[in-house]
Design a protein around this motif. Sequence first.
Motif, PDB file in Angstrom:
ATOM      1  N   CYS A  23       0.841  -1.199   0.000  1.00 33.43           N
ATOM      2  CA  CYS A  23       0.000   0.000   0.000  1.00 33.43           C
ATOM      3  C   CYS A  23       0.878   1.252   0.000  1.00 33.43           C
TER       4      CYS A  23
ATOM      5  N   THR B 141      -0.015   4.257   0.380  1.00 33.83           N
ATOM      6  CA  THR B 141      -0.413   5.135   1.474  1.00 33.83           C
ATOM      7  C   THR B 141       0.278   4.735   2.774  1.00 33.83           C
TER       8      THR B 141
ATOM      9  N   PHE C 207      -1.072   5.059   9.197  1.00 29.99           N
ATOM     10  CA  PHE C 207      -2.268   4.558   8.523  1.00 29.99           C
ATOM     11  C   PHE C 207      -2.502   3.091   8.906  1.00 29.99           C
TER      12      PHE C 207
ATOM     13  N   CYS D 147      -7.278   6.088   3.133  1.00 34.35           N
ATOM     14  CA  CYS D 147      -7.097   5.193   1.990  1.00 34.35           C
ATOM     15  C   CYS D 147      -7.353   5.942   0.692  1.00 34.35           C
ATOM     16  N   MET D 148      -6.413   5.841  -0.247  1.00 35.79           N
ATOM     17  CA  MET D 148      -6.535   6.559  -1.511  1.00 35.79           C
ATOM     18  C   MET D 148      -6.911   5.635  -2.657  1.00 35.79           C
ATOM     19  N   THR D 149      -7.361   4.411  -2.325  1.00 35.93           N
ATOM     20  CA  THR D 149      -7.816   3.459  -3.350  1.00 35.93           C
ATOM     21  C   THR D 149      -6.722   3.169  -4.374  1.00 35.93           C
ATOM     22  N   LEU D 150      -5.564   2.781  -3.871  1.00 35.21           N
ATOM     23  CA  LEU D 150      -4.500   2.359  -4.781  1.00 35.21           C
ATOM     24  C   LEU D 150      -4.611   0.866  -5.080  1.00 35.21           C
ATOM     25  N   LEU D 151      -5.304   0.154  -4.196  1.00 34.84           N
ATOM     26  CA  LEU D 151      -5.676  -1.244  -4.404  1.00 34.84           C
ATOM     27  C   LEU D 151      -4.508  -2.224  -4.445  1.00 34.84           C
ATOM     28  N   GLY D 152      -3.341  -1.810  -3.972  1.00 31.94           N
ATOM     29  CA  GLY D 152      -2.252  -2.765  -3.841  1.00 31.94           C
ATOM     30  C   GLY D 152      -2.630  -3.844  -2.840  1.00 31.94           C
ATOM     31  N   CYS D 153      -3.326  -3.439  -1.779  1.00 32.10           N
ATOM     32  CA  CYS D 153      -3.723  -4.386  -0.733  1.00 32.10           C
ATOM     33  C   CYS D 153      -4.526  -5.527  -1.336  1.00 32.10           C
TER      34      CYS D 153
END
Lengths: 262, 252
Positions: A183, A185, A192, A230-236
């Motif tokens: 992530c 972020t 975070f 959360c910036m919605t990078l979607l790595g998680c």
Amino acid sequence: MRAAPMTNAPANDNRIAASNVNGGRTLTLRIFRYNPLQPEQEPHLQSFTLEEADTMTLFIALNEIRENMDPTLQFDFVCRAGICGSCAMLINGRPGLACRTLTRDLPREITLAPLPGFELIGDLSVNTGKWMRGMSEQLQTWIHRTGGAPDLCRLEERMEPEVAENIYELERCIECGCCISACGTAQMRPDFVGAVGINQLARFRIDPRDDRTDTQFFEVLGDDTGVFGCMTLLGCEDFCPKDLPLAQQIAYMRRKMVLAAT
Amino acid sequence: MTQPLTGRRPSRLSAWMDMVQGGTGLLLVLFMWAHMLMVSSILLGKDAMYWVARMFEGEPLLGKPYPILVSGVVLFILAAIVVHAVLALRRFPASSHQYQTLHHHIRSLRHGDTTLWYLQVITGFALFFLASVHLYQMLLHPGDIGPYASSDRVWSGRFWPLYLLLLFAVELHGGIGVYRLVVKWGWFLGKDPRRGRRRLQRIKWLITAFLLALGLLTLAAYMKIGMEHEARVGERYVPAHLQPVAEPQGNP
Ligand code: HEM
Ligand code: SF4
Ligand code: SF4
Ligand code: FES
């Protein structure tokens, strides 16, 4: 560099890895080495070469190195079956579980590094447990009941099978830390709580045994260290080894927390 | 994440900032899509574009064009951009250390959505400058919109390089933005969120490709008209129905 003669490995070979069938490749593992207790030794990458075995996992490869080449190499394993979450590391730059990663899915040169974002114990070993405990205490990821302790002599209240299954689905998190290392972020902002934290609160949010209101969840999750960071990078979501529906859970908590704020 | 926090009351600011950022982003994307369709009316001919321009100046309703209406819309969009940009600023990396961490992270992770987000940050930053120039021009010269006036600005006024950059910045930024907005709030993901997300990604790229193609064609059309009109810069277009009946062609 010679091309990997993959054809040596019969496609349907079901002999077990322990028999050490030669997979035909010589692997080079470049492993991050640093021991905080010996700070005079600079962090560096150390190369080990070994013969690839059939259905070899990184867990097997690392053990071979520790047994035959360097007994001081530090890395964590418990279950070697993707259950305990202790073997997560950066495999060619991307987080994953070493015990669930087959060397045959990787190129001949493999770089291993500890998960970023966690305290380094040494070499590939990081203290995810300390981080997870801090997260858990901050978010209070346990059942909160208003009525005090349950009466243990009475039958537990019934739960719809569908609810139980949904809880079980989110319970599958093994706290491996991959979602934190994947992530952007969390890497930029160490306070975070990450997808692992948000997912765990979502699990208690849908649990009928937890009496907390959305306002109470908002107290621990409603700012930029929580779901609104959360910036919605979607790595998680894309790197969770347990394939948890993290994007969906984050969206769910985001909607609930917005309602709690308005 | 060090010590447990007890009884803290986070302000509602984070939640509101997230909503307003998404809201202004969505508003701006919808505006940009409508804007592109209107501007591309030039592809249907000068008269179509002339009619669209006069319509936005209120002529069909008010009897004569009032360019000040355009200035009003510009002001509103400008305000939305300012609010959006101020809120987006808090998402930019804030120190050289954060930039370093992020660059290293993006490079080693090789992950589509993370890279797309960074592209959004970069194009967003570019929009600060590109959009301001365009909006300032429209705010102060709202009357200069028409088949010849606009083409002259694009060609003789040398605005086309700006518009070319602006086109790519807006379409990439806005396209990635709506996609992320939709996933962020969990809309339209369907029963299987993973497949839903891949579908949304495809739709997003299709929309972006379509708008980029339309935008490039449109810009080319203005440039062509502007080139042909270079000798008579400043002259206004007279729509077909108001043009004096053409002199009979000199038949021998
Ligand atoms: C000066 C101009 C602009 C700047 C500096 C800017 C900056 C940004 C940044 C950095 C983000 C990412 C925020 C995040 O990850 O949470 C973002 C999101 C977004 N932007 Fe912009 N932007 C600008 C103009 C625009 C315009 C003109 C549009 C419309 C085409 C737009 C639409 C969006 C959308 C839909 C989002 C997603 C919102 C969200 O994730 O909550 N932006 N913007
Ligand atoms: S959510 Fe997935 S990636 Fe994150 S800690 Fe749990 S199992 Fe690991
Ligand atoms: S969606 Fe992105 S920002 Fe949010 S937790 Fe996952 S990786 Fe981090
Ligand atoms: S050793 Fe337990 S998850 Fe890999």
